[in-house]
Design a protein around this motif. Structure first.
Motif, PDB file in Angstrom:
ATOM      1  N   LEU A  35       0.886  -1.518  -0.033  1.00 42.34           N
ATOM      2  CA  LEU A  35      -0.604  -0.267  -0.040  1.00 42.34           C
ATOM      3  C   LEU A  35       1.125   1.178  -0.011  1.00 42.34           C
ATOM      4  O   LEU A  35       1.829   0.950   0.521  1.00 42.34           O
ATOM      5  CB  LEU A  35      -1.101  -0.257   1.393  1.00 42.34           C
ATOM      6  CG  LEU A  35      -1.725   1.025   1.474  1.00 42.34           C
ATOM      7  CD1 LEU A  35      -2.393   1.361   0.613  1.00 42.34           C
ATOM      8  CD2 LEU A  35      -2.865   1.190   2.475  1.00 42.34           C
ATOM      9  N   HIS A  36       0.731   1.936  -0.850  1.00 44.18           N
ATOM     10  CA  HIS A  36       0.750   3.543  -1.072  1.00 44.18           C
ATOM     11  C   HIS A  36      -0.125   4.203  -0.144  1.00 44.18           C
ATOM     12  O   HIS A  36      -0.989   4.909  -0.835  1.00 44.18           O
ATOM     13  CB  HIS A  36       1.383   3.762  -3.168  1.00 44.18           C
ATOM     14  CG  HIS A  36       2.018   5.313  -2.333  1.00 44.18           C
ATOM     15  ND1 HIS A  36       1.729   6.924  -3.051  1.00 44.18           N
ATOM     16  CD2 HIS A  36       3.165   6.251  -2.041  1.00 44.18           C
ATOM     17  CE1 HIS A  36       2.259   7.636  -2.705  1.00 44.18           C
ATOM     18  NE2 HIS A  36       3.661   7.043  -1.753  1.00 44.18           N
ATOM     19  N   ALA A  37       0.428   4.990   0.970  1.00 45.71           N
ATOM     20  CA  ALA A  37      -0.652   4.705   2.149  1.00 45.71           C
ATOM     21  C   ALA A  37      -0.911   6.479   1.654  1.00 45.71           C
ATOM     22  O   ALA A  37      -1.375   6.983   3.025  1.00 45.71           O
ATOM     23  CB  ALA A  37      -0.019   4.715   3.795  1.00 45.71           C
ATOM     24  N   GLY A  38      -0.475   6.903   1.025  1.00 41.56           N
ATOM     25  CA  GLY A  38      -0.385   8.749   0.421  1.00 41.56           C
ATOM     26  C   GLY A  38      -0.362   9.218  -0.485  1.00 41.56           C
ATOM     27  O   GLY A  38      -0.469   8.218  -1.507  1.00 41.56           O
ATOM     28  N   THR A  39      -0.615  10.304  -1.417  1.00 37.33           N
ATOM     29  CA  THR A  39      -0.873  10.965  -2.398  1.00 37.33           C
ATOM     30  C   THR A  39       1.364  11.636  -2.431  1.00 37.33           C
ATOM     31  O   THR A  39       1.996  12.439  -1.388  1.00 37.33           O
ATOM     32  CB  THR A  39      -1.079  11.514  -2.544  1.00 37.33           C
ATOM     33  OG1 THR A  39      -2.278  11.201  -2.406  1.00 37.33           O
ATOM     34  CG2 THR A  39      -1.121  12.561  -3.796  1.00 37.33           C
ATOM     35  N   ASP A  40       1.965  11.226  -3.988  1.00 33.26           N
ATOM     36  CA  ASP A  40       3.437  12.059  -4.165  1.00 33.26           C
ATOM     37  C   ASP A  40       2.962  13.101  -4.684  1.00 33.26           C
ATOM     38  O   ASP A  40       2.007  12.937  -5.637  1.00 33.26           O
ATOM     39  CB  ASP A  40       4.083  11.021  -4.782  1.00 33.26           C
ATOM     40  CG  ASP A  40       4.778  10.116  -3.930  1.00 33.26           C
ATOM     41  OD1 ASP A  40       4.566   9.551  -2.106  1.00 33.26           O
ATOM     42  OD2 ASP A  40       5.369   8.252  -3.762  1.00 33.26           O
ATOM     43  N   PHE A  41       3.639  14.482  -4.825  1.00 34.31           N
ATOM     44  CA  PHE A  41       4.170  15.089  -5.601  1.00 34.31           C
ATOM     45  C   PHE A  41       4.859  16.019  -5.588  1.00 34.31           C
ATOM     46  O   PHE A  41       6.376  15.654  -5.103  1.00 34.31           O
ATOM     47  CB  PHE A  41       3.349  16.625  -4.627  1.00 34.31           C
ATOM     48  CG  PHE A  41       2.041  16.628  -4.396  1.00 34.31           C
ATOM     49  CD1 PHE A  41       1.189  16.926  -4.791  1.00 34.31           C
ATOM     50  CD2 PHE A  41       1.557  15.284  -2.783  1.00 34.31           C
ATOM     51  CE1 PHE A  41      -0.029  17.287  -4.397  1.00 34.31           C
ATOM     52  CE2 PHE A  41       0.035  15.202  -2.841  1.00 34.31           C
ATOM     53  CZ  PHE A  41      -0.705  16.693  -3.413  1.00 34.31           C
ATOM     54  N   GLN A  42       5.254  16.441  -7.323  1.00 33.86           N
ATOM     55  CA  GLN A  42       6.627  16.513  -7.712  1.00 33.86           C
ATOM     56  C   GLN A  42       7.193  17.883  -6.620  1.00 33.86           C
ATOM     57  O   GLN A  42       6.508  18.562  -6.647  1.00 33.86           O
ATOM     58  CB  GLN A  42       6.535  17.203  -9.047  1.00 33.86           C
ATOM     59  CG  GLN A  42       7.579  18.027  -9.928  1.00 33.86           C
ATOM     60  CD  GLN A  42       7.124  17.259 -11.312  1.00 33.86           C
ATOM     61  OE1 GLN A  42       6.321  18.186 -12.075  1.00 33.86           O
ATOM     62  NE2 GLN A  42       8.461  17.997 -11.978  1.00 33.86           N
ATOM     63  N   ALA A  43       8.315  17.913  -6.432  1.00 31.17           N
ATOM     64  CA  ALA A  43       8.522  19.301  -6.032  1.00 31.17           C
ATOM     65  C   ALA A  43       9.872  19.243  -5.530  1.00 31.17           C
ATOM     66  O   ALA A  43      10.973  17.575  -4.747  1.00 31.17           O
ATOM     67  CB  ALA A  43       8.259  18.646  -3.946  1.00 31.17           C
ATOM     68  N   ALA A  44      10.883  20.324  -6.314  1.00 29.98           N
ATOM     69  CA  ALA A  44      12.548  19.667  -5.436  1.00 29.98           C
ATOM     70  C   ALA A  44      12.924  20.397  -3.921  1.00 29.98           C
ATOM     71  O   ALA A  44      11.690  21.074  -2.828  1.00 29.98           O
ATOM     72  CB  ALA A  44      13.450  21.019  -6.638  1.00 29.98           C
ATOM     73  N   VAL A  45      14.067  20.183  -3.588  1.00 32.25           N
ATOM     74  CA  VAL A  45      15.008  20.128  -2.869  1.00 32.25           C
ATOM     75  C   VAL A  45      14.517  21.530  -2.268  1.00 32.25           C
ATOM     76  O   VAL A  45      14.725  21.936  -2.556  1.00 32.25           O
ATOM     77  CB  VAL A  45      15.948  19.694  -2.483  1.00 32.25           C
ATOM     78  CG1 VAL A  45      16.719  19.254  -0.861  1.00 32.25           C
ATOM     79  CG2 VAL A  45      15.897  17.711  -2.787  1.00 32.25           C
ATOM     80  N   GLY A  46      13.327  21.771  -0.698  1.00 38.62           N
ATOM     81  CA  GLY A  46      13.927  23.248  -0.213  1.00 38.62           C
ATOM     82  C   GLY A  46      12.152  23.840  -0.862  1.00 38.62           C
ATOM     83  O   GLY A  46      11.884  24.642  -0.291  1.00 38.62           O
TER      84      GLY A  46
ATOM     85  N   HIS B 298      10.977  14.169  -4.048  1.00 39.13           N
ATOM     86  CA  HIS B 298       9.021  14.482  -3.738  1.00 39.13           C
ATOM     87  C   HIS B 298       8.556  14.833  -2.178  1.00 39.13           C
ATOM     88  O   HIS B 298       9.589  14.865  -1.686  1.00 39.13           O
ATOM     89  CB  HIS B 298       9.188  13.322  -4.453  1.00 39.13           C
ATOM     90  CG  HIS B 298       8.757  12.163  -3.730  1.00 39.13           C
ATOM     91  ND1 HIS B 298      10.085  11.499  -3.276  1.00 39.13           N
ATOM     92  CD2 HIS B 298       7.568  11.670  -3.080  1.00 39.13           C
ATOM     93  CE1 HIS B 298       9.632  10.641  -2.555  1.00 39.13           C
ATOM     94  NE2 HIS B 298       8.217  10.289  -2.927  1.00 39.13           N
ATOM     95  N   TYR B 299       7.334  15.168  -2.665  1.00 38.28           N
ATOM     96  CA  TYR B 299       6.731  15.378  -1.179  1.00 38.28           C
ATOM     97  C   TYR B 299       5.812  14.274  -0.928  1.00 38.28           C
ATOM     98  O   TYR B 299       4.466  14.128  -2.392  1.00 38.28           O
ATOM     99  CB  TYR B 299       6.155  16.540  -1.383  1.00 38.28           C
ATOM    100  CG  TYR B 299       4.916  16.605   0.126  1.00 38.28           C
ATOM    101  CD1 TYR B 299       5.492  16.599   1.612  1.00 38.28           C
ATOM    102  CD2 TYR B 299       3.643  17.399  -0.590  1.00 38.28           C
ATOM    103  CE1 TYR B 299       4.212  17.074   2.204  1.00 38.28           C
ATOM    104  CE2 TYR B 299       2.733  17.265   0.682  1.00 38.28           C
ATOM    105  CZ  TYR B 299       3.019  17.158   1.664  1.00 38.28           C
ATOM    106  OH  TYR B 299       2.168  17.288   2.890  1.00 38.28           O
TER     107      TYR B 299
END
Length: 440
Positions: free
Chosen positions: A331-342, A411-412
């Motif tokens: 299970l991928h228990a969340g949602t991933d978003f594109q995000a650069a470090v910082g 990512h976030y």
């Protein structure tokens, strides 16, 4: 129907018991291996910066992972029962009856010079031999272990006769192109030696040695470093050729097979078998900065309203998936978003900071408690701008995104838990008027 169900249960039970009867030795071995790995991780984390001034490099990595590092406050773990260094022999570091040991140490030095490992590599080799055999060319050991480094024929280190040849054994330990086990196709030795360990020159000596030896006592090499240093300096100081090569310190850059590749990162430490994450969390506190730059991007919303933690494209939704690193369905228990470090991460609504922690999988992470039994979890962060117990407002910047923990890249990861159970963030956020797909 009931007789059939009873038969089915009995059949399943019989099959399960039969499988366990056939495979219990493998299960036992697996449990022992897993237990040994846990011990290795714990000891390695405790000794990762215990020698050679390498604490500065590791501390810098911890800073990059979001920890507040106070170098003055850090004290390396004490060496466990460091042995007395013998004196009175023909060579410093040896006693009057240690002639054979001096000869064996000279053999290791000559092989190390041939391999080009530099002074630090020689110290690693001598320290490893001191721990494994006391610099005696043993004809016995644990199971089929033999020689100066207690190498095992069954593990591919060579025949019993070869392993008891000091030069052969030492070249095998140092690895690289001069190893008798060097494979031109892969460019590495197999079994791998010191030169085949990524970043070995930057690692504490005990970790470098353990990366080759895979000992059941991974922290034991550190206690021999002082004596090994005396021996190496004594045996290389009288030979111009040996001294000119052996005195060269390896570059502080990351080395793979002796080739500099750049400074050590957290990923490099992990690739070398060093649990840098556990070391950082055990010795330093998570950073809690003022976040003035991030705060300038805050968009505080009225109490009771919700907002997106960040406005970015969704790269992996909630649900079952084949894990890209672990290669298992889970299970991928969340949602991933594109995000650069910082990238600034906002609190989705008013809440309280429940935890700020480090996890080997989630990396640097924050959990917020909200009304109605709702928790939001924010994973793989590079920096945290709040601390446990803080009251936060919706839209307040609480952290910066990163690439910590088990991650394929920056990512976030955003999770929502209701009464302790993970739920899909997208429909729950829609119920509060927030469409997380608005930027996809």
């Amino acid at each position: 129907m009931e007789p059939f169900t009873a038969w089915l249960v009995l059949w399943a039970k019989t099959q399960t018991l039969g499988w366990l009867a056939r495979h219990w030795p493998k299960l036992l071995v697996g449990a022992l291996v897993l237990g040994g790995a846990c011990v290795f991780v714990g000891v390695t984390a405790a000794t990762v910066v215990s020698s050679g001034g390498r604490e500065a490099a590791a501390a810098e990595t911890c800073t990059q992972l979001g920890y507040s590092v106070d170098d003055a406050a850090y004290q390396p773990p004490p060496l466990d029962q460091a042995p007395t260094i013998p004196t009175g022999g023909a060579v410093p570091g040896f006693g009057p009856t240690d002639g054979d040991k001096i000869t064996n140490a000279q053999g290791i030095i000559v092989a190390g010079v041939e391999a080009g490992v530099g002074r630090r590599g020689l110290i690693v080799g001598i320290a490893a031999a001191l721990q494994e055999s006391g610099l005696e060319n043993l004809d016995h050991g644990d199971r089929d272990s033999l020689g100066l480094f207690q190498q095992r024929p069954s593990q591919g280190w060579g025949t019993a006769q070869q392993i008891r040849d000091p030069r052969f054994a030492a070249l095998s330990f140092f690895g690289g192109r001069t190893s008798p086990h060097f494979d031109p196709a892969s460019g590495k030795a197999s079994p791998a030696g010191l030169l085949d360990v990524a970043g070995w020159a930057q690692l504490p000596i005990t970790v470098s040695a353990q990366s080759v030896q895979r000992s059941a006592f991974p922290g034991a090499y550190a206690k021999h470093e002082a004596r090994a240093t005396i021996i190496v300096d004594a045996l290389t100081g009288g030979s111009g050729a040996a001294r000119s090569v052996a005195s060269q310190e390896p570059s502080t850059a990351l080395q793979v097979g002796g080739e500099p590749q750049g400074v050590m990162t957290a990923a490099d430490y992990r690739a070398s078998g060093v649990d840098i994450d556990a070391f950082c969390s055990s010795n330093f506190e998570l950073a809690s900065a003022s976040g003035a730059a991030a705060a300038s991007q805050e968009r505080i919303i009225p109490s009771g309203q919700w907002t997106a933690p960040l406005q970015a494209r969704i790269t992996s939704p909630f649900g079952m998936r084949f894990h890209p690193i672990l290669h298992v369905w889970r299970l991928h228990a969340g949602t991933d978003f594109q995000a650069a470090v910082g990238t600034p991460i906002a609190a989705p609504t008013v809440g309280v900071v429940e935890t700020v922690s480090w996890d080997s999988g989630a990396g640097l992470n924050v959990t917020l408690a909200h009304a109605g039994g709702v928790e939001t979890r924010h994973l793989h962060l590079s920096q945290v701008l709040v601390k446990p117990g803080d009251q936060v407002r919706g839209g307040q910047i609480i952290a910066l995104s990163g690439d910590t923990g088990v991650s394929t890249g920056p990512h976030y990861h955003f999770e929502v838990h209701v009464n302790g159970v993970p739920v899909d963030p997208e429909p729950l956020m829609l119920q509060h008027g927030v469409n997380l797909r608005a930027w996809s």
